[in-house]
Structures are given as C-alpha cells and as structure tokens.
Design an enzyme around this catalytic site. Structure first.
Site, mmCIF file in Angstrom:
data_model
loop_
_atom_site.group_PDB
_atom_site.id
_atom_site.type_symbol
_atom_site.label_atom_id
_atom_site.label_comp_id
_atom_site.label_asym_id
_atom_site.label_seq_id
_atom_site.Cartn_x
_atom_site.Cartn_y
_atom_site.Cartn_z
ATOM 1 N N HIS A 81 -0.649 17.015 -17.462
ATOM 2 C CA HIS A 81 -1.306 17.103 -16.158
ATOM 3 C C HIS A 81 -1.560 15.679 -15.679
ATOM 4 O O HIS A 81 -1.069 15.283 -14.646
ATOM 5 C CB HIS A 81 -2.582 17.941 -16.244
ATOM 6 C CG HIS A 81 -3.230 18.172 -14.905
ATOM 7 N ND1 HIS A 81 -4.238 19.079 -14.695
ATOM 8 C CD2 HIS A 81 -3.005 17.606 -13.699
ATOM 9 C CE1 HIS A 81 -4.589 19.059 -13.405
ATOM 10 N NE2 HIS A 81 -3.860 18.169 -12.798
ATOM 11 N N GLU A 142 -0.969 12.353 -8.703
ATOM 12 C CA GLU A 142 -1.626 11.790 -9.891
ATOM 13 C C GLU A 142 -1.742 10.264 -9.780
ATOM 14 O O GLU A 142 -2.761 9.679 -10.126
ATOM 15 C CB GLU A 142 -0.863 12.181 -11.171
ATOM 16 C CG GLU A 142 -0.957 13.665 -11.519
ATOM 17 C CD GLU A 142 -2.375 14.151 -11.736
ATOM 18 O OE1 GLU A 142 -3.114 13.532 -12.516
ATOM 19 O OE2 GLU A 142 -2.759 15.162 -11.104
ATOM 20 N N HIS A 146 -5.430 8.902 -9.303
ATOM 21 C CA HIS A 146 -5.916 8.436 -10.601
ATOM 22 C C HIS A 146 -5.327 7.078 -11.027
ATOM 23 O O HIS A 146 -6.047 6.214 -11.509
ATOM 24 C CB HIS A 146 -5.622 9.474 -11.693
ATOM 25 C CG HIS A 146 -6.221 10.817 -11.420
ATOM 26 N ND1 HIS A 146 -7.567 11.061 -11.519
ATOM 27 C CD2 HIS A 146 -5.663 11.992 -11.019
ATOM 28 C CE1 HIS A 146 -7.815 12.334 -11.215
ATOM 29 N NE2 HIS A 146 -6.678 12.927 -10.906
#
Ligand SMILES: *[C@@H]1O[C@H](CO)[C@@H](O)[C@H](O)[C@H]1NC(C)=O
Length: 260
Positions: A81, A142, A146
């Site tokens: 993930h 992502e 992040h």
C-alpha cells in the site's frame, strides 16, 4: 547484514538507471541523502533532538503498509500500500493529498519511473498493484501525499549530486526493499499461518512480533485479513528499526486468510 543489503539494493537500482550515474554511487543507502557520509549513525528519528532532517526523517515514525488483496499480486506475496512518514506522535504530516511539497507533486509518477528505472517499474507492477486497476494513479497518490513528506529525500539534501527525480525512484525502491526484507508471507508461513485458513488476529500479531520484535497493526475487511502495518524509526545510517504499532488492530478474534 541488513545495512549491506540496502547498499546492494541501492547499487542495483542505480545500475538500472544507467552508467552515467555509476560514477556517483556513494555509500548512501536508499532514502538517505547524498550527505549520508556526514550523518551520525547514532542519530535516530524521533529520539535525537535537533537531528539533521537530511539524515533522519523529521516525520520520523515510518509506517510500512502491506496488503493482502484477493486477485492482486502473486499468490504467495503481500503487495504494497505504502510507506508513510508519520509525525513522532503518530499524526499525518502535510496538507492532505498534496503532502508536504506541492512543488514536487506529479500527475504520473509511473511515467517518471518507467523512464528512469524500468526494472523498478516492473517490480512495482508486480508488487504494488492497485485494486482499482490503475497502478500509476495509485503510485502518484502515494508519492504526492506521503513521499514528499520524507525529509531525507528533499532534493536539497542531495546537494550538487542531485539527479532529477532520484528522490521519487529512491522512495519507491526503498519501500519495495522493505517489503522484501519484511516478507510477511514468509514470516507467517514459517509460523504455520498460511492462506486458506482461519487464524486469530492475535496469532498474526504474535507471529510477526516473534520475527520482527515489534507488534504490527492488523486490519480486516468483511472478516478477512486486509492489511498489516509495520512501524519503524530510522537511524542515521539508514537502518529501519521496528517499533510497536501506534494504533491497535482494527479487528479481533478469528479472521480469514484467503487464498489468492
Ligand atoms: C511466538 O513465540 C512464542 C514464544 O516462543 C510462542 O509461544 C508462540 O506460539 C509464537 N507465536 C506464533 C504465532 O508462532
């Protein structure tokens, strides 16, 4: 041992990028800036006060989340993930989906990686699929949300050696390297926990804690295993040190570990 594994992985990644970079391969493991040689190996994220944010991540609680999704990825592998830098108290840094640096947000991270490192791109298609079927938009999300919050990847940390988008490549390669090192399928299977059975959440937690030394967070969907979250601090030499999950598992009792 772990440290040299990271060096090898970093080296392999750079070889794939092309020979022009070879002359610049330093002793820096992935996710460390080029200033790595001047970082103190003793510094540890969230513990060392005033640590250089190019040496250890300032949002220094790293959450590495692997998924078990039927129909996606190899039948004997968890898939990714993400790798999420959290604040030291377990909060999410940054500004929603644009993360911590809007100037380094992209529309298609897949294209960037394919152009710079086709081997990494292929690994990502295998081990980082999106259950919506749109892998590049998953990866792009992502990175934007992040990856831009990993302070050690700030291009300024690389100094004059910075190669355009090597921060992006480094982020994804390091995340996959952690997936390989913390191979949850193998860890569980060594403890007798294999797909097709039902096990308690406590058994999942215990098997992983026995192997890594830290308690993970387990999440479920419709009574089946969905994700396993591993938490780490990071040392100045780039080593990831497991620590207990900041949040408890989302499920308890017996859950399914489906075949996929
Ligand atoms: C973890 O280790 C303990 C102590 O050796 C053992 O009793 C337990 O069964 C192990 N957990 C799993 C899931 O293998």
């Amino acid at each position: 041992m772990k440290f040299s594994f990271f060096l090898n992985a970093r080296f392999a990644g750079l070889v794939a990028i092309g020979s022009t970079l070879l002359s610049q391969v330093s002793a820096a493991p992935t996710l460390l800036s080029r200033q790595a040689d001047s970082c103190s190996a003793d510094a540890i994220s969230c513990s060392t006060s005033n640590a250089d944010s190019c040496c250890v991540p300032a949002y220094g609680l790293m959450v590495h989340v692997q998924q078990w999704i039927e129909g996606y990825g190899p039948s004997d592998a968890f898939t990714m993930h993400g790798l999420w830098p959290d604040t030291c108290s377990g909060g999410i840094p940054g500004d929603g989906n644009s993360g911590c640096d809007a100037s380094r947000n992209f529309d298609d991270v897949g294209e960037i990686i394919q152009g710079l490192d086709s081997s990494l791109y292929n690994q990502m298609n295998t081990y980082w699929p999106s259950y919506t079927g749109d892998n590049p938009s998953f990866w792009t999300h992502e990175w934007n949300k992040h990856g831009t919050c990993v302070t050690t990847l700030d291009p300024e940390c690389f100094g004059d050696d910075y190669q355009e988008n090597e921060d992006v490549v480094g982020y994804f390669q390091k995340t996959l390297d952690l997936r390989t090192e913390y191979n949850l399928y193998a860890i569980l299977s060594d403890a007798g926990i294999t797909p097709g059975g039902e096990y308690t959440v406590a058994e999942f937690e215990s098997a992983i804690e026995n192997s890594t030394g830290a308690t993970p967070r387990v999440t479920c969907s419709s009574g089946a295993l969905e994700e396993i979250w591993l938490y780490f601090y990071v040392e100045g030499n780039g080593e990831y040190v497991p620590t207990d999950a900041f949040s408890g598992s989302s499920c308890s009792g017996s859950i399914e570990y489906p075949n996929k």
